[in-house]
Design an enzyme around this catalytic site. Structure first.
Site, PDB file in Angstrom:
ATOM      1  N   SER A 247       0.887   4.182  27.041  1.00 27.14           N
ATOM      2  CA  SER A 247       2.101   3.761  25.859  1.00 27.14           C
ATOM      3  C   SER A 247       2.016   2.550  25.378  1.00 27.14           C
ATOM      4  CB  SER A 247       3.018   4.354  26.571  1.00 27.14           C
ATOM      5  OG  SER A 247       3.499   3.299  27.713  1.00 27.14           O
TER       6      SER A 247
ATOM      7  N   HIS B  62       2.436  10.754  24.723  1.00 29.11           N
ATOM      8  CA  HIS B  62       2.013  10.311  23.579  1.00 29.11           C
ATOM      9  C   HIS B  62       0.651  11.200  22.684  1.00 29.11           C
ATOM     10  CE1 HIS B  62       4.556   6.806  23.522  1.00 29.11           C
ATOM     11  NE2 HIS B  62       4.167   6.747  24.678  1.00 29.11           N
TER      12      HIS B  62
ATOM     13  N   LYS C 256       9.268  12.459  20.978  1.00 31.14           N
ATOM     14  CA  LYS C 256       8.260  11.745  20.260  1.00 31.14           C
ATOM     15  C   LYS C 256       7.534  12.469  19.219  1.00 31.14           C
ATOM     16  CE  LYS C 256       7.981   8.482  23.901  1.00 31.14           C
ATOM     17  NZ  LYS C 256       7.591   8.134  25.319  1.00 31.14           N
TER      18      LYS C 256
HETATM   19  C1  LIG Z   1       8.441   7.711  26.629  1.00 28.38           C
HETATM   20  C2  LIG Z   1       7.977   7.741  27.714  1.00 28.38           C
HETATM   21  C3  LIG Z   1       8.257   8.527  28.963  1.00 28.38           C
HETATM   22  C4  LIG Z   1       9.690   9.057  29.022  1.00 28.38           C
HETATM   23  O1  LIG Z   1      10.271  10.018  28.112  1.00 28.38           O
HETATM   24  P1  LIG Z   1      11.555  10.078  27.619  1.00 28.38           P
HETATM   25  O2  LIG Z   1      11.619  11.482  27.150  1.00 28.38           O
HETATM   26  O3  LIG Z   1      11.666   9.177  26.476  1.00 28.38           O
HETATM   27  O4  LIG Z   1      12.542   9.838  28.717  1.00 28.38           O
HETATM   28  C5  LIG Z   1       7.530   8.873  29.781  1.00 28.38           C
HETATM   29  N1  LIG Z   1       6.211   8.523  30.004  1.00 28.38           N
HETATM   30  C6  LIG Z   1       5.587   8.115  28.838  1.00 28.38           C
HETATM   31  C7  LIG Z   1       4.153   7.668  28.942  1.00 28.38           C
HETATM   32  C8  LIG Z   1       6.349   7.676  27.723  1.00 28.38           C
HETATM   33  O5  LIG Z   1       5.820   7.049  26.891  1.00 28.38           O
END
Ligand SMILES: *Cc1c(COP(=O)(O)O)cnc(C)c1O
Length: 384
Positions: free
Chosen positions: A178, A206, A237
């Site tokens: 990330s 992602h 996302k």
């Molecule tokens: C954003 C993210 C999460 C958390 O997801 P949310 O739905 O925002 O709680 C978990 N793992 C990774 C790699 C992320 O980038």
């Protein structure tokens, strides 16, 4: 006074350029946002396909709320599991090529629940050192023995696996890291799992919607599949909405339904969100033009920034971090961009390792070529 101690810690953070503060948006998520009454061109959302304010999805949410109300009113195991949830789970499972899927309220909760349900005392969790905070917290909470390996260093992981005498072994990894934007070496990780009879938890927050055929995610990108893989992805996302899901073999899903505490003991997400997400999934599947455009923007940005004094990290994804090093300098650059009407977040420790503060540039299919040119111009300006 306990407040004195809290304040002291906050002040120390501020001195190191590490204190965080929030900015309040007065517009929907998009490349063009309004903050504190001023317009900015933003490069820091994870809305990779530009779906967060898609008119069709807004209409679907309105229709979903009209039909199903605004709240689920209970946990999934009580009376909060609705038809739209169930349909969405089936569609998600089919989309990523797994027998079953299970919705979680957030990705953070999904990771906490999965790791805790699959590993406990006496088991070992193997984790990449640059994994997302939610995976790190998940392994600590699971009470399993923890082994962390250097980023993408599979030789070190192989040694750790070799030496482990745990019966249950679980490897956990971001698929797309990330804060780096690079990919885990999933085919080799899977081979190690086969050799050592281990599970592989892949967090594709992602990659889902962005990578692979029709945006099916990183497993599709690498063309790998295995019952050993427990696939997790988020829906806030690229999918543009909110939530997360896990896709896996039926026995794994059944285990989560029964044992994942962050699934059992929480209110289900509003069914109207599950209605929107079904439409979002269709937009993802039909979104090849968006992904082609996004890839062109990534290429343009990398070419345009190749001669800066700060290196771009090695990434082909929509996450394009510019490695600055010093936290205060990263903050100053972020501030300089802001004065020029551009919004790029400075990511500092403890989110990333000491001495690796960076500008985390993220691109979206909603950006135009001109948007990217503006960012390239401003960064050259600041480099002078
Ligand atoms: C954003 C993210 C999460 C958390 O997801 P949310 O739905 O925002 O709680 C978990 N793992 C990774 C790699 C992320 O980038």
């Amino acid at each position: 006074m306990p407040f004195g101690l809290l304040q002291q810690t906050l002040d120390e953070r501020a001195e190191q350029g590490l204190r965080r503060r929030r900015r309040t948006l007065a517009s929907p998520q998009s490349p063009n946002i309004v903050v504190d009454g001023k317009p900015y061109l933003s490069f820091c959302s994870n809305d990779y396909l530009g779906l967060a304010a898609h008119p069709g999805l807004i209409a679907a949410l309105q229709q979903g709320a009209a039909q199903w109300g605004v709240g689920a009113g209970a946990a999934h195991l009580v009376s909060g599991h609705f038809e739209p949830h169930h349909q969405l789970e089936q569609q998600l499972a089919a989309f990523v090529g797994k027998p079953e899927a299970l919705l979680f309220s957030t990705g953070y909760m999904a990771n906490i629940g999965i790791v805790q349900a699959l590993a406990g005392k006496g088991d070992t969790v193997f984790a990449d050192k640059l994994n997302h905070a939610s995976l790190n917290d998940a392994m600590q909470l699971s009470r399993a023995h923890v082994q962390r390996y250097r980023h993408n260093d599979l030789a070190q992981l192989a040694q750790q696996l070799e030496r482990s005498d745990s019966v249950r072994k679980l490897i956990i990894t971001d698929a797309v890291f990330s804060m780096e934007g690079d990919l885990a070496r999933l085919p080799e990780l899977l081979a190690l799992c086969e050799r050592h009879d281990a599970w592989l938890l892949v967090d594709d927050a992602h990659g889902f919607g962005v990578l692979g055929e029709q945006g099916r995610g990183t497993l599709s990108h690498f063309d790998i599949r295995s019952p050993r893989i427990v696939y997790m992805a988020t829906l806030g996302k690229a999918a543009g909405v909110f939530g997360a899901f896990v896709a896996a073999e039926s026995t794994v899903i059944e285990t989560l339904v029964n044992h994942a505490r962050s699934y059992v003991y929480t209110t289900a997400t509003p069914p109207a969100l599950a209605v929107v997400l079904q439409d979002s999934l269709r937009l993802i599947a039909q979104g090849e033009a968006l992904r082609v455009h996004l890839r062109a923007l990534i290429k343009k940005l990398r070419t345009g920034l190749s001669d800066l004094p700060w290196p771009l990290m090695l990434s082909d994804t929509a996450i394009q971090p510019l490695l600055i090093g010093d936290s205060k300098q990263a903050l100053a650059l972020s501030e300089g961009l802001r004065e020029r009407g551009l919004w790029v977040a400075a990511i500092r420790p403890p989110t990333v390792p000491q001495g690796t503060a960076r500008l985390r540039i993220t691109l979206s299919a909603a950006h135009t070529e001109t948007d990217v040119e503006k960012l390239i111009g401003a960064l050259h300006d600041l480099a002078r």
